[in-house]
Design an enzyme around this catalytic site. Structure first.
Site, PDB file in Angstrom:
ATOM      1  N   ASN A  91      66.818  61.413  20.205  1.00 31.65           N
ATOM      2  CA  ASN A  91      65.618  60.759  19.686  1.00 31.65           C
ATOM      3  C   ASN A  91      64.248  61.313  20.229  1.00 31.65           C
ATOM      4  O   ASN A  91      64.026  60.971  21.288  1.00 31.65           O
ATOM      5  CB  ASN A  91      65.521  59.268  19.720  1.00 31.65           C
ATOM      6  CG  ASN A  91      64.163  58.722  19.224  1.00 31.65           C
ATOM      7  OD1 ASN A  91      63.548  59.255  18.475  1.00 31.65           O
ATOM      8  ND2 ASN A  91      64.057  57.441  19.578  1.00 31.65           N
ATOM      9  N   HIS A 127      64.113  50.951  15.569  1.00 29.42           N
ATOM     10  CA  HIS A 127      63.920  51.063  17.006  1.00 29.42           C
ATOM     11  C   HIS A 127      62.775  50.281  17.711  1.00 29.42           C
ATOM     12  O   HIS A 127      61.616  49.974  17.094  1.00 29.42           O
ATOM     13  CB  HIS A 127      63.365  52.623  17.355  1.00 29.42           C
ATOM     14  CG  HIS A 127      63.332  52.980  18.783  1.00 29.42           C
ATOM     15  ND1 HIS A 127      62.271  52.596  19.470  1.00 29.42           N
ATOM     16  CD2 HIS A 127      64.227  53.966  19.252  1.00 29.42           C
ATOM     17  CE1 HIS A 127      62.615  53.191  20.626  1.00 29.42           C
ATOM     18  NE2 HIS A 127      63.840  54.010  20.677  1.00 29.42           N
ATOM     19  N   GLU A 166      70.265  48.887  22.512  1.00 30.38           N
ATOM     20  CA  GLU A 166      69.297  49.556  23.416  1.00 30.38           C
ATOM     21  C   GLU A 166      68.241  48.518  24.222  1.00 30.38           C
ATOM     22  O   GLU A 166      67.479  48.088  23.360  1.00 30.38           O
ATOM     23  CB  GLU A 166      67.959  50.722  22.605  1.00 30.38           C
ATOM     24  CG  GLU A 166      68.728  51.865  22.000  1.00 30.38           C
ATOM     25  CD  GLU A 166      67.897  52.757  21.891  1.00 30.38           C
ATOM     26  OE1 GLU A 166      67.927  54.210  22.468  1.00 30.38           O
ATOM     27  OE2 GLU A 166      66.725  52.831  21.218  1.00 30.38           O
ATOM     28  N   LYS A 211      61.079  61.164  19.265  1.00 31.84           N
ATOM     29  CA  LYS A 211      59.962  60.508  19.461  1.00 31.84           C
ATOM     30  C   LYS A 211      58.845  61.419  19.029  1.00 31.84           C
ATOM     31  O   LYS A 211      58.937  62.276  18.324  1.00 31.84           O
ATOM     32  CB  LYS A 211      59.676  59.730  20.588  1.00 31.84           C
ATOM     33  CG  LYS A 211      60.753  58.815  20.914  1.00 31.84           C
ATOM     34  CD  LYS A 211      60.831  57.966  22.240  1.00 31.84           C
ATOM     35  CE  LYS A 211      62.121  57.328  22.709  1.00 31.84           C
ATOM     36  NZ  LYS A 211      62.037  56.332  23.815  1.00 31.84           N
TER      37      LYS A 211
HETATM   38  P1  PGA Z   1      65.168  56.967  26.867  1.00 32.93           P
HETATM   39  O1  PGA Z   1      65.094  56.470  25.198  1.00 32.93           O
HETATM   40  O2  PGA Z   1      66.658  57.538  26.719  1.00 32.93           O
HETATM   41  O3  PGA Z   1      64.209  57.669  26.991  1.00 32.93           O
HETATM   42  O4  PGA Z   1      65.483  55.715  27.688  1.00 32.93           O
HETATM   43  C1  PGA Z   1      65.960  55.980  24.403  1.00 32.93           C
HETATM   44  C2  PGA Z   1      65.304  55.536  23.271  1.00 32.93           C
HETATM   45  O5  PGA Z   1      64.348  55.028  23.077  1.00 32.93           O
HETATM   46  O6  PGA Z   1      65.942  55.876  22.243  1.00 32.93           O
END
Ligand code: PGA
Length: 247
Positions: free
Chosen positions: A7, A96, A165, A9
Site C-alpha cells: 500500500n 483503511h 491492522e 499511500k
Molecule cells: P506500515 O503500514 O506497514 O507502514 O505500518 C501499513 C498500512 O497502513 O497498511
C-alpha cells in the site's frame, strides 16, 4: 494462496514503476511464486498506467479506496468503483484506518464494499483497534463490530479479503505478540464464518511488517498474507519480506 499487498499511500509518480519492475522480475524467477500473489495499491493517479503495463505480467494493481457510489455522480474529487475498474484495477482497499479517521462510517464502508464487488473489484477490507481499545481490552468487540456492521452474508465471500491492522502498529515499528495475533486471527475468522455460512475469506496482517519480523509471522497459524505500507515503497524491502517469509 498467500497475499503480499503493498500500500503506497501518498507516494509515487510515473517513474516509480521501476520499483514494480524489480518486484516483477524477482517474482518471475522465484521458485515459490505459485504460492503467493503480489498486489500493489498506488495512488489513483498511477492506476491506469501501471495496470496497463502489468496486465500480462505478475503484479496485480489495486486502488487504496473508492467512493461509496456505483458509477458517476456530482461529488467533487470522488472516484467510483466503476471508474477504478474501468482503468484496470482488480482490487481495492476499503476501510483503511487513514480513511476511517477522515470520516468513513460503517454505512459508507458498506456501500463501498457493495459497489466495489458489483463492479468486479476484489475488496481488501481493513479492520483494527486503536491503542485505547487495546489498553481497555476491547479489541475483540471492536473487530466484531467493524466486521458485522459492514459485511453482509450476500456479499461474495470469494472476492473479499480481510486485513487486520491494529492502528497502534501502523508505521510505529510495534507489532502484536505471536499469541495475541494467533488469538485475534482465530477470532476474526470465527466472526467471518458466522457471517458467510461457515466460510472465511483470507485474513492478512498489516502494521510495521518488514523483512525481519516477517519471520515471526511465518510460523503463525491463520495469517494468509500481509498488507505492507512503508516497506512497499522500496523494491528491496518488499522483496526481502517475501524472501524471508519463504526462507
Ligand atoms: P506500515 O503500514 O506497514 O507502514 O505500518 C501499513 C498500512 O497502513 O497498511
Amino acid at each position: 494462496m498467500r497475499y503480499f499487498i503493498g500500500n503506497w499511500k501518498m507516494f509515487g509518480v510515473p517513474k516509480s514503476i521501476n520499483i514494480l519492475n524489480k518486484i516483477n522480475s524477482f517474482y518471475s524467477k522465484d521458485k515459490n511464486r505459485k504460492k503467493y500473489r503480489v498486489i500493489i495499491t498506488p495512488p489513483y493517479t498511477l492506476i491506469q498506467t501501471y495496470a496497463k503495463y502489468f496486465k500480462k505480467k505478475n503484479i496485480y494493481i489495486g486502488s487504496q479506496n473508492c467512493y461509496q457510489k456505483d458509477q458517476f455522480s456530482s461529488n467533487t474529487a470522488a472516484v467510483s468503483p466503476y471508474m477504478i475498474r474501468q482503468v484496470g484495477a482488480q482490487y481495492t482497499l476499503v476501510g483503511h484506518s487513514d480513511n476511517r479517521s477522515e470520516g468513513d462510517t460503517d454505512i459508507m464502508l458498506k456501500n463501498k464494499v457493495k459497489f466495489a464487488l458489483k463492479n468486479n473489484l476484489r475488496v481488501v477490507f481493513c479492520i483494527g483497534e486503536n491503542k485505547k481499545d487495546k489498553k481497555n481490552k476491547k479489541t475483540f468487540g471492536v473487530l466484531k463490530r467493524q466486521l458485522t456492521r459492514v459485511l453482509e452474508k450476500n456479499f461474495n465471500v470469494n472476492n473479499i479479503i480481510v486485513a487486520y491492522e491494529p492502528i497502534w502498529s501502523i508505521g510505529t515499528g510495534k507489532i502484536p505478540t505471536k499469541a495475541d495475533l494467533e488469538n485475534i486471527t482465530f477470532y476474526v475468522k470465527k466472526v467471518l464464518k458466522s457471517i458467510f455460512k461457515n466460510k472465511s475469506p483470507a485474513v492478512l496482517y498489516g502494521g510495521s511488517v518488514d523483512g525481519s519480523n516477517v519471520r515471526m509471522f511465518r510460523d503463525l497459524r491463520g495469517i494468509d498474507g500481509f498488507l505492507v505500507g512503508g516497506a512497499s515503497k522500496s523494491s528491496k524491502k518488499f522483496i526481502d519480506i517475501i524472501k524471508n517469509y519463504y526462507r
